[in-house]
Design an enzyme around this catalytic site. Structure first.
Site, PDB file in Angstrom:
ATOM      1  N   CYS A  63     -77.258   6.488  50.939  1.00  0.00           N
ATOM      2  CA  CYS A  63     -77.640   7.066  52.047  1.00  0.00           C
ATOM      3  C   CYS A  63     -76.391   6.624  53.159  1.00  0.00           C
ATOM      4  CB  CYS A  63     -78.559   5.612  51.852  1.00  0.00           C
ATOM      5  SG  CYS A  63     -80.121   5.807  50.637  1.00  0.00           S
ATOM      6  N   HIS A  68     -80.789   4.412  59.204  1.00  0.00           N
ATOM      7  CA  HIS A  68     -80.886   4.377  58.173  1.00  0.00           C
ATOM      8  C   HIS A  68     -82.799   4.514  57.947  1.00  0.00           C
ATOM      9  CE1 HIS A  68     -81.720   6.269  54.516  1.00  0.00           C
ATOM     10  NE2 HIS A  68     -81.544   5.094  53.160  1.00  0.00           N
ATOM     11  N   ASN A 127     -87.208   8.402  52.982  1.00  0.00           N
ATOM     12  CA  ASN A 127     -85.920   8.276  52.935  1.00  0.00           C
ATOM     13  C   ASN A 127     -84.926   9.360  51.735  1.00  0.00           C
ATOM     14  OD1 ASN A 127     -83.823   7.033  51.418  1.00  0.00           O
ATOM     15  ND2 ASN A 127     -84.429   5.220  50.728  1.00  0.00           N
TER      16      ASN A 127
HETATM   17  C1  LIG Z   1     -89.640  -1.085  47.673  1.00  0.00           C
HETATM   18  C2  LIG Z   1     -90.773  -2.178  48.888  1.00  0.00           C
HETATM   19  C3  LIG Z   1     -91.499  -1.388  49.784  1.00  0.00           C
HETATM   20  C4  LIG Z   1     -91.776  -3.511  47.917  1.00  0.00           C
HETATM   21  O1  LIG Z   1     -91.834  -4.039  48.973  1.00  0.00           O
HETATM   22  P1  LIG Z   1     -92.686  -5.202  48.746  1.00  0.00           P
HETATM   23  O2  LIG Z   1     -93.067  -6.279  49.299  1.00  0.00           O
HETATM   24  O3  LIG Z   1     -90.878  -5.904  48.219  1.00  0.00           O
HETATM   25  O4  LIG Z   1     -93.049  -5.477  47.159  1.00  0.00           O
HETATM   26  P2  LIG Z   1     -93.290  -5.930  45.866  1.00  0.00           P
HETATM   27  O5  LIG Z   1     -91.688  -5.496  45.141  1.00  0.00           O
HETATM   28  O6  LIG Z   1     -92.477  -7.355  45.856  1.00  0.00           O
HETATM   29  O7  LIG Z   1     -94.264  -5.433  44.956  1.00  0.00           O
HETATM   30  C5  LIG Z   1     -95.537  -6.920  44.847  1.00  0.00           C
HETATM   31  C6  LIG Z   1     -96.692  -6.472  44.226  1.00  0.00           C
HETATM   32  O8  LIG Z   1     -96.235  -4.615  44.650  1.00  0.00           O
HETATM   33  C7  LIG Z   1     -97.267  -3.803  43.984  1.00  0.00           C
HETATM   34  N1  LIG Z   1     -96.347  -2.310  44.081  1.00  0.00           N
HETATM   35  C8  LIG Z   1     -95.153  -1.824  44.115  1.00  0.00           C
HETATM   36  N2  LIG Z   1     -94.700  -0.727  44.196  1.00  0.00           N
HETATM   37  C9  LIG Z   1     -96.655  -0.450  44.741  1.00  0.00           C
HETATM   38  C10 LIG Z   1     -97.055   0.649  45.021  1.00  0.00           C
HETATM   39  N3  LIG Z   1     -96.864   2.214  45.705  1.00  0.00           N
HETATM   40  N4  LIG Z   1     -98.531   0.621  45.607  1.00  0.00           N
HETATM   41  C11 LIG Z   1     -98.977  -0.237  44.369  1.00  0.00           C
HETATM   42  N5  LIG Z   1     -98.820  -1.676  44.788  1.00  0.00           N
HETATM   43  C12 LIG Z   1     -96.722  -1.338  44.296  1.00  0.00           C
HETATM   44  C13 LIG Z   1     -95.736  -4.719  42.459  1.00  0.00           C
HETATM   45  O9  LIG Z   1     -96.074  -3.818  41.381  1.00  0.00           O
HETATM   46  C14 LIG Z   1     -96.108  -5.887  42.903  1.00  0.00           C
HETATM   47  O10 LIG Z   1     -97.270  -5.897  42.101  1.00  0.00           O
HETATM   48  P3  LIG Z   1     -97.511  -7.417  41.637  1.00  0.00           P
HETATM   49  O11 LIG Z   1     -97.674  -8.790  42.450  1.00  0.00           O
HETATM   50  O12 LIG Z   1     -98.559  -7.518  40.536  1.00  0.00           O
HETATM   51  O13 LIG Z   1     -96.534  -7.427  40.319  1.00  0.00           O
HETATM   52  C15 LIG Z   1     -89.878  -3.048  49.307  1.00  0.00           C
HETATM   53  O14 LIG Z   1     -89.511  -3.526  48.621  1.00  0.00           O
HETATM   54  C16 LIG Z   1     -88.495  -2.348  49.921  1.00  0.00           C
HETATM   55  O15 LIG Z   1     -88.586  -0.964  50.834  1.00  0.00           O
HETATM   56  N6  LIG Z   1     -87.711  -2.697  50.037  1.00  0.00           N
HETATM   57  C17 LIG Z   1     -86.265  -1.632  49.640  1.00  0.00           C
HETATM   58  C18 LIG Z   1     -86.506  -0.624  49.492  1.00  0.00           C
HETATM   59  C19 LIG Z   1     -85.395   0.600  49.968  1.00  0.00           C
HETATM   60  O16 LIG Z   1     -85.400   0.938  51.074  1.00  0.00           O
HETATM   61  N7  LIG Z   1     -84.197   1.601  49.239  1.00  0.00           N
HETATM   62  C20 LIG Z   1     -83.138   2.465  49.749  1.00  0.00           C
HETATM   63  C21 LIG Z   1     -82.033   1.717  50.494  1.00  0.00           C
HETATM   64  S1  LIG Z   1     -81.277   3.280  50.807  1.00  0.00           S
END
Ligand SMILES: CC(C)(COP(=O)(O)OP(=O)(O)OC[C@H]1O[C@@H](n2cnc3c(N)ncnc32)[C@H](O)[C@@H]1OP(=O)(O)O)[C@@H](O)C(=O)NCCC(=O)NCCS
Length: 331
Positions: A118, A257, A287
């Site tokens: 990215c 980004h 993204n």
């Molecule tokens: C991916 C992201 C949105 C997840 O959000 P989060 O608040 O961290 O959520 P978590 O990973 O802790 O998951 C929380 C719960 O939601 C669930 N979950 C994950 N994706 C889900 C979705 N699409 N829909 C519903 N639930 C979802 C998980 O399974 C977890 O459930 P559990 O508590 O029963 O285990 C967040 O971590 C994020 O944006 N990270 C950066 C990713 C990114 O930008 N990457 C590219 C960088 S260039």
């Protein structure tokens, strides 16, 4: 300072391309166990564009580049170098840049791909700038960020498939006989020790895909990536400003980004930015990795958010881990 002479390198024209097909959160909720509400509140994303099966990264890059050339008022024969930033090149080799070169009918100029996930577009801008400053050969350079991420998304993994989209963005960089305009400074960084937080472990030479085994899919530790993203984007933005003596308060438009609304909000808080100075378009595109910044820059210009003389700060973060920031005095 990268170019102490009377020459500067400016963004002469921008272009963008989004595939026609849109994928909404509600449609995703029919594919995996998720909801529009979860995706909106956790990411800020509402729709993303998905390329057709036959539409390749090079096709999207070609369209974005055509528009950038038109907006720059230049012909393909004016281009002296082409760099494509991508993690989804059409083939292992040759480079997507050479395919785009052929599509556009450019001359026999150097063409290569650059892979910094990215952060790729800002890495490519820095490389182009260095080459333009070093050599009189490179007067007009095409820098493109393009991705067909839909091919490396695991559409059964709800934690990643809701995040990404396909797109391309392009810029024509041109040398001008004016001091201290255009790209003023650029800072890059990487930390390979955290590579496994966000990667495609299979499909490369280390673990090739055979038949349907080891399909190349994005694997991510979302929580850790989130924390690193905020920390390194804040640091690299501060570094580029401190190297130029420009105060954060003087910045007119920040283009981060476009990964996640909450990452951007956290960055705004850490840098004490006025939210109205920060440009966000991720709700409609998701993204798009290397395409993210040129696409957002293109939209910001279209919406009149950036004017001549403005200070513009671009900040990126991605797999690698990599990060980058570019400071521009818009021309
Ligand atoms: C991916 C992201 C949105 C997840 O959000 P989060 O608040 O961290 O959520 P978590 O990973 O802790 O998951 C929380 C719960 O939601 C669930 N979950 C994950 N994706 C889900 C979705 N699409 N829909 C519903 N639930 C979802 C998980 O399974 C977890 O459930 P559990 O508590 O029963 O285990 C967040 O971590 C994020 O944006 N990270 C950066 C990713 C990114 O930008 N990457 C590219 C960088 S260039």
């Amino acid at each position: 300072m990268k170019h102490p002479s009377e020459h500067s390198v400016i963004f002469k024209g921008l272009g963008a391309y989004l595939p026609k097909n849109k994928l909404t959160n509600n449609e995703l909720a029919q594919m995996v166990n998720t909801s529009d509400e979860w995706i909106r509140t956790r990411t800020g994303i509402v729709t993303r564009h998905i390329a057709q099966t036959e539409e390749k990264t090079s096709d999207m890059c070609t369209e974005a580049a055509r528009l950038a050339l038109k907006n720059a008022g230049l012909q393909p024969s004016d281009i002296d170098l082409i760099i494509v930033a991508t993690v989804t090149s059409d083939k292992i080799f040759p480079s997507t840049a050479t395919i785009v070169q052929k599509n556009l009918g450019l001359g026999p100029v150097p063409a290569f791909d650059l892979e910094a996930a990215c952060s790729g577009f800002l890495y490519a801008i820095d490389v182009a700038l260095s080459m333009m400053v070093r050599s009189a050969t490179y007067k007009n350079v095409l820098v493109i960020g393009g991705e067909k991420l839909s091919t490396i998304v695991d559409w059964t993994d709800r934690s990643t498939c809701v995040l990404f989209g396909d797109a391309a963005g392009a810029a024509v960089l041109s040398k001008v006989n004016e001091a201290r305009v255009g790209i003023i400074e650029s800072v890059l960084g990487a930390d390979g020790s955290n590579a496994e937080l966000l990667h495609v472990p299979t499909g490369g030479i280390a673990m090739p895909t055979s038949n349907d085994v080891n399909k190349p899919f994005i694997k991510m530790n979302g929580k850790e990536v989130f924390k690193h993203a905020v920390r390194v984007m804040e640091k690299v933005a501060r570094d580029v400003l401190s190297q130029t003596g420009i105060d954060i308060k003087d910045i007119d438009c920040v283009i981060p980004h476009q990964a996640n609304q909450r990452i951007i909000e956290s960055l705004v808080e850490h840098l004490k930015l006025s939210p109205e100075k920060v440009f966000i378009n991720l709700s409609k595109v998701g993204n798009t990795s290397a395409a993210s910044i040129p696409l957002a820059l293109f939209d910001a210009i279209q919406e009149g958010r950036i004017k001549r003389g403005n200070w513009v700060l671009l900040v990126a973060f991605g797999a690698g881990l990599t990060w980058a920031s570019t400071l521009i005095k818009w021309h």
